[in-house]
Write an enzyme that holds these catalytic residues in place. Sequence first.
Site, PDB file in Angstrom:
ATOM      1  N   SER A   1      34.343  29.542   3.544  1.00  0.00           N
ATOM      2  CA  SER A   1      34.835  28.499   2.247  1.00  0.00           C
ATOM      3  C   SER A   1      35.808  27.981   2.641  1.00  0.00           C
ATOM      4  O   SER A   1      36.348  27.199   2.625  1.00  0.00           O
ATOM      5  CB  SER A   1      33.925  30.075   1.574  1.00  0.00           C
TER       6      SER A   1
ATOM      7  N   HIS B   1      25.695  32.814   1.020  1.00  0.00           N
ATOM      8  CA  HIS B   1      27.208  32.960   1.207  1.00  0.00           C
ATOM      9  C   HIS B   1      27.942  33.647   2.213  1.00  0.00           C
ATOM     10  O   HIS B   1      28.395  33.315   3.251  1.00  0.00           O
ATOM     11  CB  HIS B   1      28.120  32.680  -0.041  1.00  0.00           C
TER      12      HIS B   1
END
Length: 442
Positions: free
Chosen positions: A206, A411
């Site tokens: 990320s 995620h």
Amino acid sequence: MELGIPVGCNAGIVDPHSVDSMAFRSAVTKSVVVGVCLVCVGHVLQLHTRLLSDDAKHALGYPPDSLLNFTERSARYGYPAEEHRLLTQDGYILTVFRMAGTRRNGGAGAPPVILMHGLLQSADAWLDAGPGAGLAYLIADAGHDLWLGNVRGNYYSRDHVRLRPDTDPQFWDFSVDEIGLYDVPATIDYVLNYTKADKVNYVGFSQGAGTFFIMCSERPDYCDKVGVLVALAPAARHTNTKSLPYKVLAKTINSMEYVLNLCGIQEVFSKGALSQEFLAFFCQFHWISEFVCGTAEAMFDSFHPGSIRKETLKVLFGHFPAGTSTHNMARYGQSMNSDRFQKFDYGRSNNIKLYGSHEPPSYNLSAVSAPAVVLYGENDHLVDERDVSWLLERLPNVLEAVRVSDPLWNHLDVTYSHLTNHSIFPKINDYLLKYSNDCQFY
Ligand SMILES: *[C@@H]1O[C@H](CO)[C@@H](O)[C@H](O)[C@H]1NC(C)=O
Ligand SMILES: *[C@@H]1O[C@H](CO)[C@@H](O)[C@H](O)[C@H]1NC(C)=O
Ligand SMILES: *[C@@H]1O[C@H](CO)[C@@H](O)[C@H](O)[C@H]1NC(C)=O
Ligand SMILES: *[C@@H]1O[C@H](CO)[C@@H](O)[C@H](O)[C@H]1NC(C)=O
């Protein structure tokens, strides 16, 4: 994290454009209020750090893993780790951990691997899923010389040669722009110098990947020091981010940054802050961790039943969120209002002074020359597949783009799922091995 978004439990799944606009506006208004309160509460908690001593937490039955720091915890599972401190060009002192597995692969000179965490995390995130699942354990087990970074502002890197984080607001005057410009290059330099290797391999999750792109754009020579980049759910553009709580939070902080700073709030969501202490307290209870903390986590990202173990939830909230600056959160808020991957927007007149243009400059993704492998999940509500596609069209040297086969992969699964060994690790390790042994690749 529970923001009480009144549009139903699957807030993250609701597409704001499809919702009746009045209802949506009122939902947003309420959420903004809740978001502001959350930040304020976070700040208040800041004033009451160390609510409970570690002894008290032990007595209350906190799982030991939630109280141990990185080196203590990895040692507990038989992975001795070293703690290193390094200095960035602009004076920040960062902690980086080196973790040894049980065997070494490759000879001397095999590139070390740098593993970089995401927003509001620290290196601890890579241990939370436990041996056999946390990527730190898996990468060390595979025989790589593993180094785990910590960016400025989290509790392992809350230090500076001159600025004091508690009293100097300038300490917090950073966003991913500075993390990419200084922290990632400093970490690479330190590891290369210490190990005397020619190259490093870099695994970024990320923000840990987004800051790598920033580095390559601004300091392209650093890109050449990297054998292979493994970008896990890379955060560059956020135009299509689905998570309503995340959007509301980041956009609220963006619109209120000035006011927050006036109130002396430069640091948000830090460890030991009241909000974090509450999470740590409540999430250590069995049923709460599963039904409340697990659900809150899923509302923030998306639902993936059975992916994150209850034990992991109990432990991770012991040190998550790990803290960052309001400025960095604001930068994320801006990126959700934009269809570009660009520097911090200071407003037209300040941009002129700083950048020489009304609009902040875009990062140059063509400069990301390092061979890149990109992994992403279909069910990721923080970094949307469409923004990953946008990124992939611009990266010049993509070896492979991998959509994780599990359709529910989201995620936070990258750090916390117990399914990593099957879902993402084989691909990561393939490339790390490929770029460990063969000199021909250089
Ligand atoms: C972790 O704990 C050990 C033992 O208590 C201590 O020596 C070390 O400084 C701690 N590391 C960090 C980064 O806090
Ligand atoms: C991870 O996956 C590999 C390959 O499928 C398997 O050999 C290994 O035992 C797994 N490790 C764990 C801890 O499950
Ligand atoms: C490089 O590492 C050596 C020891 O391995 C150390 O003495 C030196 O200060 C390091 N240089 C930098 C720039 O970190
Ligand atoms: C972007 O990077 C590429 C590759 O290094 C370079 O050729 C190009 O001139 C750069 N573009 C800008 C606007 O700096």
